[in-house]
Design an enzyme around this catalytic site. Structure first.
Site, PDB file in Angstrom:
ATOM      1  N   ARG A 173      82.856  -0.004  30.710  1.00 20.33           N
ATOM      2  CA  ARG A 173      83.872  -0.846  31.347  1.00 20.33           C
ATOM      3  C   ARG A 173      83.526  -0.975  32.825  1.00 20.33           C
ATOM      4  O   ARG A 173      83.453   0.031  33.534  1.00 20.33           O
ATOM      5  CB  ARG A 173      85.247  -0.213  31.157  1.00 20.33           C
ATOM      6  CG  ARG A 173      86.357  -0.913  31.903  1.00 20.33           C
ATOM      7  CD  ARG A 173      87.738  -0.325  31.586  1.00 20.33           C
ATOM      8  NE  ARG A 173      88.752  -1.035  32.354  1.00 20.33           N
ATOM      9  CZ  ARG A 173      89.411  -0.509  33.388  1.00 20.33           C
ATOM     10  NH1 ARG A 173      89.225   0.748  33.748  1.00 20.33           N
ATOM     11  NH2 ARG A 173      90.279  -1.231  34.052  1.00 20.33           N
TER      12      ARG A 173
ATOM     13  N   HIS B 251      89.508  -5.544  40.116  1.00 22.14           N
ATOM     14  CA  HIS B 251      89.728  -4.133  40.449  1.00 22.14           C
ATOM     15  C   HIS B 251      89.799  -4.039  41.979  1.00 22.14           C
ATOM     16  O   HIS B 251      88.962  -3.434  42.627  1.00 22.14           O
ATOM     17  CB  HIS B 251      88.614  -3.268  39.865  1.00 22.14           C
ATOM     18  CG  HIS B 251      88.943  -1.805  39.773  1.00 22.14           C
ATOM     19  ND1 HIS B 251      88.867  -1.087  38.594  1.00 22.14           N
ATOM     20  CD2 HIS B 251      89.327  -0.916  40.704  1.00 22.14           C
ATOM     21  CE1 HIS B 251      89.187   0.175  38.815  1.00 22.14           C
ATOM     22  NE2 HIS B 251      89.464   0.309  40.093  1.00 22.14           N
TER      23      HIS B 251
ATOM     24  N   GLU C   6      95.350  -1.840  37.120  1.00 29.95           N
ATOM     25  CA  GLU C   6      96.392  -1.094  37.836  1.00 29.95           C
ATOM     26  C   GLU C   6      97.150  -1.954  38.856  1.00 29.95           C
ATOM     27  O   GLU C   6      97.047  -1.740  40.075  1.00 29.95           O
ATOM     28  CB  GLU C   6      95.788   0.127  38.535  1.00 29.95           C
ATOM     29  CG  GLU C   6      95.112   1.086  37.567  1.00 29.95           C
ATOM     30  CD  GLU C   6      94.588   2.351  38.244  1.00 29.95           C
ATOM     31  OE1 GLU C   6      94.627   2.427  39.486  1.00 29.95           O
ATOM     32  OE2 GLU C   6      94.155   3.269  37.542  1.00 29.95           O
TER      33      GLU C   6
ATOM     34  N   ASN D 159      95.479   3.585  32.065  1.00 33.41           N
ATOM     35  CA  ASN D 159      94.807   4.576  32.900  1.00 33.41           C
ATOM     36  C   ASN D 159      95.773   5.743  33.084  1.00 33.41           C
ATOM     37  O   ASN D 159      96.894   5.554  33.568  1.00 33.41           O
ATOM     38  CB  ASN D 159      94.434   3.981  34.258  1.00 33.41           C
ATOM     39  CG  ASN D 159      93.455   2.828  34.126  1.00 33.41           C
ATOM     40  OD1 ASN D 159      92.960   2.540  33.034  1.00 33.41           O
ATOM     41  ND2 ASN D 159      93.170   2.166  35.226  1.00 33.41           N
TER      42      ASN D 159
ATOM     43  N   TYR E 247      96.229   9.812  34.462  1.00 37.22           N
ATOM     44  CA  TYR E 247      95.662  10.950  35.190  1.00 37.22           C
ATOM     45  C   TYR E 247      96.571  12.168  35.252  1.00 37.22           C
ATOM     46  O   TYR E 247      96.090  13.294  35.270  1.00 37.22           O
ATOM     47  CB  TYR E 247      95.310  10.533  36.636  1.00 37.22           C
ATOM     48  CG  TYR E 247      94.113   9.617  36.680  1.00 37.22           C
ATOM     49  CD1 TYR E 247      92.827  10.126  36.728  1.00 37.22           C
ATOM     50  CD2 TYR E 247      94.270   8.225  36.631  1.00 37.22           C
ATOM     51  CE1 TYR E 247      91.713   9.290  36.742  1.00 37.22           C
ATOM     52  CE2 TYR E 247      93.164   7.385  36.647  1.00 37.22           C
ATOM     53  CZ  TYR E 247      91.894   7.927  36.689  1.00 37.22           C
ATOM     54  OH  TYR E 247      90.794   7.103  36.694  1.00 37.22           O
TER      55      TYR E 247
ATOM     56  N   GLU F 269      90.957   4.564  31.565  1.00 34.68           N
ATOM     57  CA  GLU F 269      90.510   5.522  32.582  1.00 34.68           C
ATOM     58  C   GLU F 269      91.208   6.849  32.335  1.00 34.68           C
ATOM     59  O   GLU F 269      92.409   6.884  32.088  1.00 34.68           O
ATOM     60  CB  GLU F 269      90.892   5.083  34.007  1.00 34.68           C
ATOM     61  CG  GLU F 269      90.112   3.955  34.574  1.00 34.68           C
ATOM     62  CD  GLU F 269      90.488   3.647  36.027  1.00 34.68           C
ATOM     63  OE1 GLU F 269      90.990   4.559  36.747  1.00 34.68           O
ATOM     64  OE2 GLU F 269      90.299   2.501  36.442  1.00 34.68           O
TER      65      GLU F 269
HETATM   66  O1  IFM Z   1      88.896   5.585  41.467  1.00 37.46           O
HETATM   67  C1  IFM Z   1      90.126   5.155  40.958  1.00 37.46           C
HETATM   68  C2  IFM Z   1      89.989   3.846  40.237  1.00 37.46           C
HETATM   69  O2  IFM Z   1      89.438   2.877  41.057  1.00 37.46           O
HETATM   70  C3  IFM Z   1      91.328   3.360  39.758  1.00 37.46           C
HETATM   71  N1  IFM Z   1      92.021   4.382  39.004  1.00 37.46           N
HETATM   72  C4  IFM Z   1      92.083   5.702  39.569  1.00 37.46           C
HETATM   73  C5  IFM Z   1      90.706   6.164  39.999  1.00 37.46           C
HETATM   74  C6  IFM Z   1      90.793   7.569  40.620  1.00 37.46           C
HETATM   75  O3  IFM Z   1      91.599   7.549  41.741  1.00 37.46           O
END
Ligand code: IFM
Length: 474
Positions: A86, A130, A175, A301, A303, A376
């Site tokens: 990606r 992005h 995002e 995404n 985290y 992500e």
């Molecule tokens: O590096 C970033 C990415 O560009 C977008 N999502 C989160 C990642 C980590 O912060």
């Protein structure tokens, strides 16, 4: 049992056939070559030159030189056995000023990249935006201006027309929460504006850009799959108090439901609009019908988890910026982000794989029928380069393994999860944090540009080869 022994066994947790095993990057974070082959300036080129915006004044003029090293990078992906890659397209490479005819040399780069991937049996997944808005469009108003959404749809149509016969999987805006709220409310990201009311217009126009782009791409009648991409968090109130529950509702509203409801239900959540009061003045008739056009997939995404409190004054760890910025939480600035007591990554983000499972189950329940992809997931840690030249990153390996386990559990529970993309393929420019935060599966020496797969990359390659994971350690 040693790691070596367990890895030779048939996996206990097998992923479905056709599951996309991938890794992700984005254009500005890796390409470099910012002034080559007719590329125009983006808001990030401008932002990184402003004093105090990026740690150590770093920029991505060279980044990891992927623009010149893409063949070597694709060869590395093939060695790791990635099934999918990606990447994002730099809009100002295609349209240097954000509108008008295609810059042929810019398009040619992505065309060559796609061919290289296909020649190695790696499925290209294109993200159209992005965060690198052409600077000329920011000068015309940026994302708070409705016209930017129309310019984006034109650009999306150009790309889809050029590559849609070779690229099957497309996503529009990566995002939108970050692009709107970090870019226009907290000012932590480019263009660095701190105008909360404008940030709400930006958020809506990023979603409108998505909707208009989907319409324009679908009109071309190609056999592609198109998705939207959101960054979602698991969110917990610190206690069961009314104030904390309300804080969780607010942050879930602005972070998750604002985007999910618009994309998948064709409306903004009533409670979020009520919180925003007079700032909720951005929608025009017909917008939400466009935004909620049926999607082939939703890219997520993930985290971390936020623990929030309605009592002001908690440590704002979850949203902490490297430099002094405003709050991205438009209308909810009084909510505080508190320490949830979990181990953290080098970003200070709490590690919570159970949050991913919770989120996936919630999506399948509250927004059914849309196939899901983790586009992500990953972590920054301070890796150790050993004397023998290998890079030891056990924490990243454990992070990815734990999150993949929860993906498997969610699939078993019936969630239509179709793929997983680790963030990131290679160490790169981490926006306002510069090069200090390394998210890569592959270590990059920023002096020599030498790439060395970390232990996590070798483990991931093995996992892909086996099509699954071992069960939890006994
Ligand atoms: O590096 C970033 C990415 O560009 C977008 N999502 C989160 C990642 C980590 O912060």
């Amino acid at each position: 049992m040693t790691t070596q022994e367990t890895q030779t066994q048939t996996p206990e947790l097998v992923f479905p056939t056709g599951f996309a095993w991938g890794a992700a990057t984005s254009a500005y974070q890796i390409e470099g070559a910012v002034a080559e082959d007719g590329r125009g300036a983006s808001i990030w080129d401008t932002f990184v030159r402003q004093p105090g915006r990026v740690v150590n004044g770093e920029n991505a003029d060279t980044a990891i030189d992927h623009y010149h090293r893409y063949r070597e990078d694709v060869a590395l992906m093939a060695e790791l056995g990635l099934g999918a890659y990606r990447f994002s397209v730099s809009w100002p490479r295609i349209q240097p000023d954000g509108s008008g005819p295609v810059n042929a040399k810019g398009l040619d780069f992505y065309s060559r990249l796609v061919d290289e991937l296909l020649s190695r049996d790696i499925d290209p997944w294109v993200t159209l935006y992005h965060w690198d808005l052409p600077q000329a469009l920011e000068e015309a108003g940026g994302w708070p201006s409705r016209d930017t959404a129309h310019r984006f749809a034109e650009y999306a149509a150009l790309m889809h027309d050029a590559l849609g016969d070779r690229v099957r999987n497309w996503s529009t805006v990566n995002e939108p929460w970050c692009a709107a709220f970090l870019g226009y409310a907290s000012g932590e990201h480019a263009p660095g504006r701190r105008e909360p009311a404008q940030a709400m217009f930006a958020a809506h126009h990023l979603l409108l850009a998505h909707g208009l782009a989907v319409q324009a791409m679908r009109a071309q009648g190609k056999n592609t799959r198109i998705g939207g991409c959101v960054n979602l968090y698991a969110i917990s109130p610190q206690t069961g108090s009314e104030a904390d529950l309300d804080a969780a509702r607010r942050i879930d509203g602005l972070q998750n439901r604002f985007f999910l409801d618009a994309l998948l239900k064709g409306r903004y959540p009533e409670d979020v609009l009520a919180d925003l009061g007079p700032m909720a003045d951005f929608v025009r008739d017909g917008d939400l019908a466009l935004i909620s056009a049926p999607l082939d997939m939703l890219l997520i995404n993930y985290y971390s988890r936020f623990t929030v409190s309605g009592v002001p004054g908690g440590a704002a760890s979850a949203a902490a910026a490297p430099t002094d910025t405003g709050s991205p939480w438009v209308g909810s600035e009084h909510v505080s982000f508190v320490n949830g007591g979990r181990p953290v990554t080098a970003m200070g983000w709490e590690i919570d794989d159970s949050g991913l499972e919770e989120l996936l189950l919630r999506l399948a329940r509250e927004y059914p029928r849309v196939p899901l992809v983790i586009s992500e997931n990953g972590a920054a840690f301070d890796d150790v380069m050993t004397d023998d030249g290998t890079v030891s990153d056990p924490e990243r390996l454990a992070y990815i393994e734990a999150h993949l386990r929860t993906c498997h559990a969610a699939i078993e529970a019936g969630v239509p999860l179709q793929g997983y993309f680790a963030w990131s393929l290679m160490d790169n420019f981490e926006w306002a944090w510069g090069y200090g935060k390394r998210f890569g599966l592959v270590h990059v020496d920023y002096q020599t540009q030498r790439r060395v797969p970390k232990e996590s990359a070798l483990w991931y390659a093995d996992t892909i080869r086996r099509g699954g994971l071992n069960g939890p350690a006994q």
